[in-house]
Design a protein around this motif. Structure first.
Motif, PDB file in Angstrom:
ATOM      1  N   UNK A   1      15.652   3.938  10.780  1.00 54.93           N
ATOM      2  CA  UNK A   1      14.333   3.528  11.266  1.00 54.93           C
ATOM      3  C   UNK A   1      13.267   3.787  10.210  1.00 54.93           C
ATOM      4  N   UNK A   2      12.048   3.429  10.567  1.00 56.81           N
ATOM      5  CA  UNK A   2      10.909   3.705   9.695  1.00 56.81           C
ATOM      6  C   UNK A   2      10.731   5.211   9.529  1.00 56.81           C
ATOM      7  N   UNK A   3      11.049   5.979  10.575  1.00 58.98           N
ATOM      8  CA  UNK A   3      10.929   7.442  10.494  1.00 58.98           C
ATOM      9  C   UNK A   3      11.836   8.008   9.412  1.00 58.98           C
ATOM     10  N   UNK A   4      13.085   7.526   9.368  1.00 56.76           N
ATOM     11  CA  UNK A   4      14.012   7.969   8.324  1.00 56.76           C
ATOM     12  C   UNK A   4      13.496   7.578   6.942  1.00 56.76           C
ATOM     13  N   UNK A   5      12.887   6.410   6.856  1.00 63.05           N
ATOM     14  CA  UNK A   5      12.338   5.952   5.589  1.00 63.05           C
ATOM     15  C   UNK A   5      11.286   6.929   5.074  1.00 63.05           C
ATOM     16  N   UNK A   6      10.386   7.368   5.950  1.00 65.32           N
ATOM     17  CA  UNK A   6       9.337   8.295   5.518  1.00 65.32           C
ATOM     18  C   UNK A   6       9.905   9.673   5.175  1.00 65.32           C
ATOM     19  N   UNK A   7      10.967  10.092   5.870  1.00 63.11           N
ATOM     20  CA  UNK A   7      11.638  11.346   5.512  1.00 63.11           C
ATOM     21  C   UNK A   7      12.168  11.251   4.079  1.00 63.11           C
ATOM     22  N   UNK A   8      12.775  10.111   3.751  1.00 55.77           N
ATOM     23  CA  UNK A   8      13.311   9.926   2.396  1.00 55.77           C
ATOM     24  C   UNK A   8      12.199   9.964   1.365  1.00 55.77           C
ATOM     25  N   UNK A   9      11.049   9.371   1.677  1.00 56.99           N
ATOM     26  CA  UNK A   9       9.946   9.357   0.732  1.00 56.99           C
ATOM     27  C   UNK A   9       9.438  10.775   0.452  1.00 56.99           C
ATOM     28  N   UNK A  10       9.358  11.603   1.491  1.00 55.33           N
ATOM     29  CA  UNK A  10       8.919  12.992   1.315  1.00 55.33           C
ATOM     30  C   UNK A  10       9.887  13.735   0.396  1.00 55.33           C
ATOM     31  N   UNK A  11      11.177  13.560   0.621  1.00 59.35           N
ATOM     32  CA  UNK A  11      12.197  14.224  -0.200  1.00 59.35           C
ATOM     33  C   UNK A  11      12.098  13.791  -1.662  1.00 59.35           C
ATOM     34  N   UNK A  12      11.913  12.487  -1.898  1.00 58.59           N
ATOM     35  CA  UNK A  12      11.865  11.977  -3.270  1.00 58.59           C
ATOM     36  C   UNK A  12      10.575  12.411  -3.969  1.00 58.59           C
ATOM     37  N   UNK A  13       9.467  12.438  -3.245  1.00 59.03           N
ATOM     38  CA  UNK A  13       8.203  12.907  -3.832  1.00 59.03           C
ATOM     39  C   UNK A  13       8.335  14.365  -4.268  1.00 59.03           C
ATOM     40  N   UNK A  14       8.889  15.210  -3.400  1.00 60.18           N
ATOM     41  CA  UNK A  14       9.077  16.631  -3.740  1.00 60.18           C
ATOM     42  C   UNK A  14      10.017  16.761  -4.933  1.00 60.18           C
TER      43      UNK A  14
ATOM     44  N   UNK B   1      -4.933   5.955 -10.291  1.00 61.55           N
ATOM     45  CA  UNK B   1      -4.796   4.499 -10.355  1.00 61.55           C
ATOM     46  C   UNK B   1      -4.030   3.970  -9.156  1.00 61.55           C
ATOM     47  N   UNK B   2      -2.944   4.625  -8.807  1.00 65.62           N
ATOM     48  CA  UNK B   2      -2.144   4.137  -7.687  1.00 65.62           C
ATOM     49  C   UNK B   2      -2.809   4.424  -6.346  1.00 65.62           C
ATOM     50  N   UNK B   3      -3.595   5.507  -6.295  1.00 65.38           N
ATOM     51  CA  UNK B   3      -4.386   5.745  -5.089  1.00 65.38           C
ATOM     52  C   UNK B   3      -5.421   4.631  -4.918  1.00 65.38           C
ATOM     53  N   UNK B   4      -6.004   4.184  -6.032  1.00 63.32           N
ATOM     54  CA  UNK B   4      -6.938   3.054  -6.007  1.00 63.32           C
ATOM     55  C   UNK B   4      -6.218   1.775  -5.587  1.00 63.32           C
ATOM     56  N   UNK B   5      -5.017   1.566  -6.128  1.00 59.00           N
ATOM     57  CA  UNK B   5      -4.254   0.369  -5.791  1.00 59.00           C
ATOM     58  C   UNK B   5      -3.965   0.278  -4.300  1.00 59.00           C
TER      59      UNK B   5
ATOM     60  N   UNK C   1       0.831  -1.208   0.000  1.00 60.21           N
ATOM     61  CA  UNK C   1       0.000   0.000   0.000  1.00 60.21           C
ATOM     62  C   UNK C   1       0.864   1.256   0.000  1.00 60.21           C
ATOM     63  N   UNK C   2       1.953   1.242   0.773  1.00 60.96           N
ATOM     64  CA  UNK C   2       2.861   2.393   0.819  1.00 60.96           C
ATOM     65  C   UNK C   2       3.457   2.645  -0.566  1.00 60.96           C
ATOM     66  N   UNK C   3       3.855   1.580  -1.279  1.00 62.04           N
ATOM     67  CA  UNK C   3       4.391   1.745  -2.626  1.00 62.04           C
ATOM     68  C   UNK C   3       3.379   2.423  -3.545  1.00 62.04           C
ATOM     69  N   UNK C   4       2.119   2.043  -3.434  1.00 59.17           N
ATOM     70  CA  UNK C   4       1.079   2.640  -4.282  1.00 59.17           C
ATOM     71  C   UNK C   4       0.833   4.091  -3.912  1.00 59.17           C
ATOM     72  N   UNK C   5       0.769   4.383  -2.608  1.00 61.81           N
ATOM     73  CA  UNK C   5       0.569   5.759  -2.160  1.00 61.81           C
ATOM     74  C   UNK C   5       1.727   6.633  -2.603  1.00 61.81           C
ATOM     75  N   UNK C   6       2.924   6.085  -2.489  1.00 64.85           N
ATOM     76  CA  UNK C   6       4.126   6.798  -2.899  1.00 64.85           C
ATOM     77  C   UNK C   6       4.057   7.157  -4.381  1.00 64.85           C
ATOM     78  N   UNK C   7       3.689   6.180  -5.217  1.00 61.67           N
ATOM     79  CA  UNK C   7       3.563   6.436  -6.648  1.00 61.67           C
ATOM     80  C   UNK C   7       2.500   7.471  -6.952  1.00 61.67           C
ATOM     81  N   UNK C   8       1.391   7.417  -6.228  1.00 60.56           N
ATOM     82  CA  UNK C   8       0.317   8.390  -6.430  1.00 60.56           C
ATOM     83  C   UNK C   8       0.782   9.800  -6.081  1.00 60.56           C
TER      84      UNK C   8
END
Length: 497
Positions: free
Chosen positions: A117-130, A448-452, A68-75
């Motif tokens: 940690x998982x916290x660092x993981x989410x920080x990385x996702x925010x940076x890559x999305x931006x 589509x990815x939000x649906x996924x 689900x995180x992968x799909x949200x990330x793509x969306x």
């Protein structure tokens, strides 16, 4: 931007030097090649990093949550492109957007490369999305700027640029996937960071000589009054969001499940608002309104298609890891390698499809019928992958050729729908909203990815056949419906073929 300014930009770019194309195409080709190498390399191992046990170097996130995180990330990546395009158009131009985006992406991969940690993981996702939201739409815009509007090399230039995207996407899972899966996830993410660094180096060191003025102008800069207005809106929005988060997170209202639901709503609400605003605008003519109505079923068909295609990096990635025989004749196959199949097939067969459409000429299927063919193949790709469980049971490992076949079939559908969709979007877009309509096309992937993110949680080894069967069957049914109503859609397109 006036026509004179556009021509001045073209005149500032050396018009020969890269396979008969402007020199700037070299800069943009390799910038995007390394950015895609970075992005797809990271994505090839990301889902495994999330759900692998901590003892295996992963984060230990439950599998369905990781999918689900992968799909949200793509969306979110596709949604952020709207903001990236707006910032480039109104504040700092496309060249700076590409540079800033590359910096954010590289930092995101560096954070992933740090064991944490998982916290660092989410920080990385925010940076890559931006970062991806800033870079991805704007590097393509610069490609358009280096050609004059009447330059017959333009389509060929975009084809070469598109090849760079797919070459990066093809090679990165083989390199980053091998290192990340066989040695260490964080070393793999470090390679992705190095890939983005190489892209930035190419861009910074060659842009002045090769790109001239391309990407340096701000097409519609904010006035001083608008700056005060929008900065005030942004500031207020940040404060309101901070307050909402401060209240909802401790109270337990904002959970991962509620966030997934929110993104799912936004994935369809934002496109609906886009279409409504364009349809009701006085700048939209009666003919354009009719074409906009014709675009709606094409948009929904695109959502259905990408909902299947994008599961290549989630459900099928998990299938490659858990259900596929990876030891063949003494050779070991990394599950990440399968992520190279999609770009490889596109590189091989895209020229063939382009030749077919040209050869057919006026006899080729209409745009709605091509979409219906794309949906048909997408559905078949899921029906194919349920056959191994039907024939051999859910406990036995599957021959990897079944997975290869599934990826190939969906690529056939992609070549019928994706480039045709881009072309249809430019043709059906209201003149006053041409850029926004292109953003709307990319939002079909976000939706589509939000649906996924909502439906991947239903995938388990026990529900495998039902999961692939229902989704694949739904796509085929929609394909038949779209084919049946294609004359009606064609009528509303008002002369567009």
């Amino acid at each position: 931007m006036s026509g004179i300014n556009k021509q001045k930009i073209v005149d500032s770019v050396p018009q020969k030097g890269f396979f008969g194309h402007p020199k700037g195409l070299f800069t943009l080709f390799f910038t995007e090649f390394w950015e895609r190498f970075s992005y797809y390399g990271m994505r090839a191992i990301l889902v495994y990093y999330m759900y692998y046990e901590v003892t295996k170097g992963g984060l230990g996130i439950p599998e369905n949550t990781a999918l689900a995180i992968m799909s949200i990330y793509g969306s979110l990546v596709y949604m952020s492109g709207i903001i990236g395009g707006w910032l480039a158009d109104r504040i700092f131009g496309t060249s700076k957007a590409v540079f800033y985006g590359g910096i954010f992406i590289m930092l995101g991969h560096i954070v992933l490369a740090i064991p944490g940690s998982v916290s660092l993981f989410f920080v990385s996702m925010v940076l890559i999305v931006i970062g991806t939201g800033l870079l991805k739409p704007n590097v393509s815009s610069i490609v358009g700027e280096i050609y004059s509007e009447k330059d017959n090399r333009r389509d060929s230039g975009f084809s070469i640029f598109y090849m760079g995207i797919n070459l990066g996407g093809f090679l990165s899972p083989l390199v980053v996937g091998k290192i990340g899966m066989d040695y260490n996830f964080h070393v793999g993410f470090a390679l992705a960071a190095i890939g983005m660094l190489l892209g930035l180096i190419v861009f910074v060191t060659t842009k002045k000589k090769n790109l001239g003025l391309a990407g340096t102008t701000v097409p519609s800069p904010l006035s001083q009054e608008e700056k005060k207005k929008y900065y005030g809106i942004f500031g207020a929005a940040i404060i309101i969001i901070a307050i909402i988060l401060a209240i909802t997170i401790p109270a337990g209202y904002l959970t991962f499940n509620s966030f997934v639901a929110l993104i799912g709503i936004l994935g369809f609400l934002i496109p609906a608002i886009y279409i409504t605003v364009m349809y009701r605008s006085p700048k939209t003519t009666a003919v354009e309104r009719s074409r906009l109505l014709a675009y709606i079923p094409l948009f929904l068909a695109s959502v259905m298609f990408w909902a299947i295609q994008e599961q290549g990096s989630t459900i099928l990635a998990n299938y490659a890891d858990k259900r596929t025989q990876l030891e063949i004749a003494g050779f070991s196959i990394s599950p990440a390698f399968f992520q190279s199949l999609n770009p490889m097939f596109i590189i091989i067969f895209a020229p063939t499809f382009a030749w077919i459409w040209v050869k057919l000429g006026d006899r080729q299927p209409s745009i709605p019928k091509k979409f219906s063919i794309g949906l048909l193949f997408a559905g078949l790709s899921f029906l194919v992958i349920l056959l191994p469980a039907y024939l051999g049971g859910q406990d036995s490992l599957v021959n990897p050729l079944w997975l290869v076949l599934s990826y190939f079939i969906v690529v056939v559908g992609e070549l019928c729908l994706s480039p045709v969709g881009l072309s249809a979007t430019t043709k059906l877009a209201p003149a006053a909203f041409s850029a926004q309509t292109m953003s709307l096309w990319f939002l079909s992937n976000a939706a589509a990815q939000a649906l996924n993110a909502q439906i991947v949680k239903f995938y388990t080894p026990q529900t495998e056949m039902m999961y692939f069967g229902i989704i694949g069957g739904a796509s085929i049914v929609l394909s038949i419906i779209l084919f049946a109503i294609s004359p009606m859609i064609q009528k509303h397109m008002k002369g567009i073929k």
